[in-house]
Enzyme design. Structure first.
Site, PDB file in Angstrom:
ATOM      1  N   ASN A  65      14.032 -10.198   6.286  1.00  0.00           N
ATOM      2  CA  ASN A  65      12.696 -10.185   5.652  1.00  0.00           C
ATOM      3  C   ASN A  65      12.712 -10.610   4.189  1.00  0.00           C
ATOM      4  O   ASN A  65      11.805 -11.292   3.722  1.00  0.00           O
ATOM      5  CB  ASN A  65      12.021  -8.829   5.844  1.00  0.00           C
ATOM      6  CG  ASN A  65      12.752  -7.702   5.168  1.00  0.00           C
ATOM      7  OD1 ASN A  65      13.977  -7.708   5.097  1.00  0.00           O
ATOM      8  ND2 ASN A  65      12.015  -6.753   4.670  1.00  0.00           N
ATOM      9  N   GLU A  78      20.141   1.553   5.304  1.00  0.00           N
ATOM     10  CA  GLU A  78      18.746   1.409   4.854  1.00  0.00           C
ATOM     11  C   GLU A  78      17.971   0.880   6.044  1.00  0.00           C
ATOM     12  O   GLU A  78      18.130  -0.287   6.426  1.00  0.00           O
ATOM     13  CB  GLU A  78      18.666   0.416   3.680  1.00  0.00           C
ATOM     14  CG  GLU A  78      19.441   0.836   2.452  1.00  0.00           C
ATOM     15  CD  GLU A  78      18.860   2.059   1.769  1.00  0.00           C
ATOM     16  OE1 GLU A  78      17.669   2.360   1.976  1.00  0.00           O
ATOM     17  OE2 GLU A  78      19.613   2.724   1.041  1.00  0.00           O
ATOM     18  N   CYS A 119       9.941  -3.581   4.397  1.00  0.00           N
ATOM     19  CA  CYS A 119      10.158  -2.217   4.904  1.00  0.00           C
ATOM     20  C   CYS A 119       9.313  -1.205   4.142  1.00  0.00           C
ATOM     21  O   CYS A 119       9.073  -0.103   4.614  1.00  0.00           O
ATOM     22  CB  CYS A 119      11.625  -1.862   4.804  1.00  0.00           C
ATOM     23  SG  CYS A 119      12.262  -2.117   3.145  1.00  0.00           S
ATOM     24  N   GLU A 175      20.772   3.342  -2.444  1.00  0.00           N
ATOM     25  CA  GLU A 175      21.230   2.176  -3.179  1.00  0.00           C
ATOM     26  C   GLU A 175      20.623   2.244  -4.577  1.00  0.00           C
ATOM     27  O   GLU A 175      19.896   3.158  -4.909  1.00  0.00           O
ATOM     28  CB  GLU A 175      20.783   0.896  -2.465  1.00  0.00           C
ATOM     29  CG  GLU A 175      21.367   0.764  -1.073  1.00  0.00           C
ATOM     30  CD  GLU A 175      21.033  -0.559  -0.404  1.00  0.00           C
ATOM     31  OE1 GLU A 175      19.892  -1.040  -0.567  1.00  0.00           O
ATOM     32  OE2 GLU A 175      21.911  -1.115   0.285  1.00  0.00           O
TER      33      GLU A 175
HETATM   34  P1  NAD Z   1      18.206  -5.922  12.590  1.00  0.00           P
HETATM   35  O1  NAD Z   1      18.658  -4.521  12.622  1.00  0.00           O
HETATM   36  O2  NAD Z   1      17.881  -6.604  13.860  1.00  0.00           O
HETATM   37  O3  NAD Z   1      19.308  -6.855  11.878  1.00  0.00           O
HETATM   38  C1  NAD Z   1      19.780  -6.602  10.581  1.00  0.00           C
HETATM   39  C2  NAD Z   1      21.166  -7.196  10.439  1.00  0.00           C
HETATM   40  O4  NAD Z   1      22.056  -6.493  11.300  1.00  0.00           O
HETATM   41  C3  NAD Z   1      21.273  -8.662  10.840  1.00  0.00           C
HETATM   42  O5  NAD Z   1      22.186  -9.316   9.997  1.00  0.00           O
HETATM   43  C4  NAD Z   1      21.831  -8.580  12.247  1.00  0.00           C
HETATM   44  O6  NAD Z   1      22.537  -9.726  12.648  1.00  0.00           O
HETATM   45  C5  NAD Z   1      22.763  -7.399  12.124  1.00  0.00           C
HETATM   46  N1  NAD Z   1      23.074  -6.706  13.373  1.00  0.00           N
HETATM   47  C6  NAD Z   1      22.318  -6.618  14.497  1.00  0.00           C
HETATM   48  N2  NAD Z   1      22.980  -5.906  15.440  1.00  0.00           N
HETATM   49  C7  NAD Z   1      24.157  -5.530  14.892  1.00  0.00           C
HETATM   50  C8  NAD Z   1      25.267  -4.770  15.368  1.00  0.00           C
HETATM   51  N3  NAD Z   1      25.291  -4.258  16.586  1.00  0.00           N
HETATM   52  N4  NAD Z   1      26.311  -4.574  14.540  1.00  0.00           N
HETATM   53  C9  NAD Z   1      26.294  -5.075  13.290  1.00  0.00           C
HETATM   54  N5  NAD Z   1      25.285  -5.819  12.786  1.00  0.00           N
HETATM   55  C10 NAD Z   1      24.218  -6.034  13.580  1.00  0.00           C
HETATM   56  O7  NAD Z   1      16.989  -5.946  11.579  1.00  0.00           O
HETATM   57  P2  NAD Z   1      16.035  -7.170  11.229  1.00  0.00           P
HETATM   58  O8  NAD Z   1      15.134  -7.402  12.398  1.00  0.00           O
HETATM   59  O9  NAD Z   1      16.847  -8.282  10.693  1.00  0.00           O
HETATM   60  O10 NAD Z   1      15.201  -6.573  10.003  1.00  0.00           O
HETATM   61  C11 NAD Z   1      14.044  -5.834  10.140  1.00  0.00           C
HETATM   62  C12 NAD Z   1      14.319  -4.350   9.981  1.00  0.00           C
HETATM   63  O11 NAD Z   1      14.968  -4.104   8.738  1.00  0.00           O
HETATM   64  C13 NAD Z   1      13.064  -3.522   9.936  1.00  0.00           C
HETATM   65  O12 NAD Z   1      13.231  -2.387  10.731  1.00  0.00           O
HETATM   66  C14 NAD Z   1      12.924  -3.127   8.473  1.00  0.00           C
HETATM   67  O13 NAD Z   1      12.225  -1.946   8.237  1.00  0.00           O
HETATM   68  C15 NAD Z   1      14.355  -2.998   8.085  1.00  0.00           C
HETATM   69  N6  NAD Z   1      14.499  -3.106   6.628  1.00  0.00           N
HETATM   70  C16 NAD Z   1      14.814  -1.970   5.915  1.00  0.00           C
HETATM   71  C17 NAD Z   1      14.920  -2.032   4.537  1.00  0.00           C
HETATM   72  C18 NAD Z   1      15.274  -0.820   3.713  1.00  0.00           C
HETATM   73  O14 NAD Z   1      15.607  -0.981   2.551  1.00  0.00           O
HETATM   74  N7  NAD Z   1      15.214   0.381   4.260  1.00  0.00           N
HETATM   75  C19 NAD Z   1      14.719  -3.251   3.886  1.00  0.00           C
HETATM   76  C20 NAD Z   1      14.389  -4.375   4.642  1.00  0.00           C
HETATM   77  C21 NAD Z   1      14.292  -4.286   6.031  1.00  0.00           C
END
Ligand code: NAD
Length: 482
Positions: free
Chosen positions: A151, A249, A283, A461
């Site tokens: 995002n 996060e 998020c 963080e």
């Molecule tokens: P996602 O969990 O699908 O992917 C995030 C990252 O994790 C990607 O690089 C992905 O390739 C990797 N990943 C996926 N499966 C994995 C596994 N089994 N092992 C290791 N790595 C793996 O999330 P997304 O769809 O890319 O992002 C959206 C989500 O992120 C939303 O839920 C949003 O709320 C959250 N988000 C949270 C914050 C925060 O600071 N809390 C900030 C931004 C986004």
């Protein structure tokens, strides 16, 4: 077609498998580059490069490390236009947003931790009588893993890498396979800034393959992850038996609580942003809006009028407010929630439909959508949608809205609009969230702790919290003769 390569030991290289993933331009719905589909072999190569670089990097002087991180920050700033265009093309976000928020913040992340590390210190405890002096060393962990989402691609990627490097670790990092372009470009910037080979290694590929290989690598001792709650669960399960240090996060479903005594105009314009900035894919967006009953009808009318004026379109057009959603599967997920909302008795006050943009007919566009709900327990109001969709409903009392605000599994952030200082304190203290904004939103001072509670994550963080995460404390106790 352009290839997005891994960056290992200071050089770009192809994945061992020679497999490639499609990289889409979401504003047009077309494949425009190919991404290295990496596996555990590539991750292990990255680990070996990071391991080799660690003894020297962890022993550089603070000033030297700080100077290199500052140089990376400067080069990001010098390449603002190029990086912002790459981000916008890869993610679908308005170019104006990438230029004003994403890329400047990526630069600030490096600048901030370049300074913060010069001020990082640890405690000493003297035990008078026992004649002992304790002091705490904060030592880098070694090779650490950083995994980030799509995002805010470069913004969040650098938010992890900068403190990890500042603290003296070497890094194996993976950006989202949905938006890998700016992380790919960062490799070159780091080389130009004089970051020694192997200190930062950037691996591309899917979560279940490249991401999981980082998490499962026996010698990568800490994982800093930002992404979805379900992925966080998978990572926590894998990492726990290996006793890895974890910072997670995760997702959010943040309340935006509006009291009648707020500065109405300011609240209205900020609420448009907190609802729909980056197509609602932040998020921290306030996706559950609760409005005090006495101003509910006025708010509903004014808010919907403003939302209807938002311009949906090509991210590269300067007047665009709402660009494309990041991918087709994500667009379909968001649309499925709008369908669910209707089934649950939600009333679509505005939006709800896909949009065809002239010249970009295959892009992933969706109207900003406002749904009036009757019951805050409905799934539309409980589950993270992560798109341009908000729910609204009225409340009567402070007690009632606190129950509604806290009645979700998430606890990332909350926004509160009121001019009453007593209420500000009462409500802020009772809100279940890691971050509370009062009369503002997404106002970030990088020194402050950042993170969520409940299913929104573990750990913090930001500022010294991040430097603490990326170091191990070691107490040294010295007995002296008095
Ligand atoms: P996602 O969990 O699908 O992917 C995030 C990252 O994790 C990607 O690089 C992905 O390739 C990797 N990943 C996926 N499966 C994995 C596994 N089994 N092992 C290791 N790595 C793996 O999330 P997304 O769809 O890319 O992002 C959206 C989500 O992120 C939303 O839920 C949003 O709320 C959250 N988000 C949270 C914050 C925060 O600071 N809390 C900030 C931004 C986004």
């Amino acid at each position: 077609m352009k290839k997005i390569l891994n960056y290992i030991d200071g050089s770009y290289c192809e994945p061992f498998s020679q497999d490639w993933l499609d990289n889409y331009n979401p504003s047009k719905g077309v494949v425009y580059s190919k991404i290295a589909s990496s596996s555990s072999v590539d991750v292990d190569n990255a680990y070996l490069a990071a391991k080799k670089a660690f003894p020297s990097w962890s022993n550089t002087t603070i000033n030297e490390r700080s100077a290199i991180l500052s140089k990376i920050a400067d080069l990001i700033e010098d390449n603002l236009d190029k990086l912002a265009e790459a981000e916008s093309l890869d993610n679908g976000k308005p170019l104006s947003l990438a230029k004003s928020v994403d890329i400047p913040r990526a630069s600030s992340n490096f600048k901030f931790f370049a300074h913060a590390i010069t001020q990082f210190s640890s405690e000493a405890h003297e035990s008078i009588g026992l004649n002992t002096m304790n002091f705490t060393l904060r030592q880098p962990i070694g090779v650490v893993g950083c995994i980030s989402p799509w995002n805010l691609p470069l913004y969040l990627f650098t938010w992890k890498i900068a403190p990890a490097l500042a603290a003296g670790n070497t890094v194996v990092a993976k950006p989202s396979e949905v938006t890998p372009m700016t992380a790919f470009l960062l490799g070159d910037i780091c080389s130009k800034a004089g970051l020694p080979n192997g200190v930062l290694n950037i691996i591309h590929g899917t979560g279940p393959s490249a991401g999981q290989a980082i998490v499962e690598h026996p010698n990568i001792k800490a994982i800093s992850f930002t992404g979805g709650t379900k992925t966080g669960e998978v990572i926590a399960r894998k990492a726990a038996p290996m006793f890895k240090k974890l910072s997670l996060e995760l997702g959010g479903k943040n309340p935006n609580i509006i009291f009648a005594d707020c500065n109405y105009e300011k609240m209205l314009s900020v609420t448009i942003k907190s609802s729909f900035a980056n197509q609602g894919q932040i998020c921290l967006c306030g996706s559950r809006i609760f409005v005090e009953k006495s101003i509910y009808l006025k708010f509903k009318k004014d808010f919907v009028t403003k939302v209807r004026k938002l311009k949906i379109g090509d991210p590269f057009v300067s007047t665009t407010n709402i660009g494309a959603l990041v991918s087709k599967p994500h667009l379909e997920k968001v649309v499925s929630y709008i369908d669910l909302a209707k089934e649950e008795g939600g009333k679509i006050l505005t939006g709800g439909n896909k949009v065809t943009v002239n010249g970009s007919e295959n892009g992933y566009y969706l109207e900003p959508t406002v749904i009036e709900i009757q019951n805050q327990q409905c799934r539309t109001n409980q589950e993270e949608i992560f798109g341009p969709v908000v729910t609204i409903m009225p409340f009567e009392t402070e007690e009632e809205v606190l129950v509604m605000a806290n009645n979700v599994k998430y606890g990332l952030s909350a926004t509160l609009w009121t001019s009453n200082i007593d209420r500000t304190m009462r409500v802020s203290k009772k809100i279940e969230a890691g971050i509370v904004w009062v009369n503002t939103w997404l106002n970030r001072d990088l020194r402050t702790p950042f993170g969520g509670i409940k299913n929104s994550g573990v750990g913090r963080e930001g500022g010294f919290e991040a430097l603490k995460f990326f170091t191990e404390s070691k107490n040294i106790c010295i007995k002296y003769d008095n």
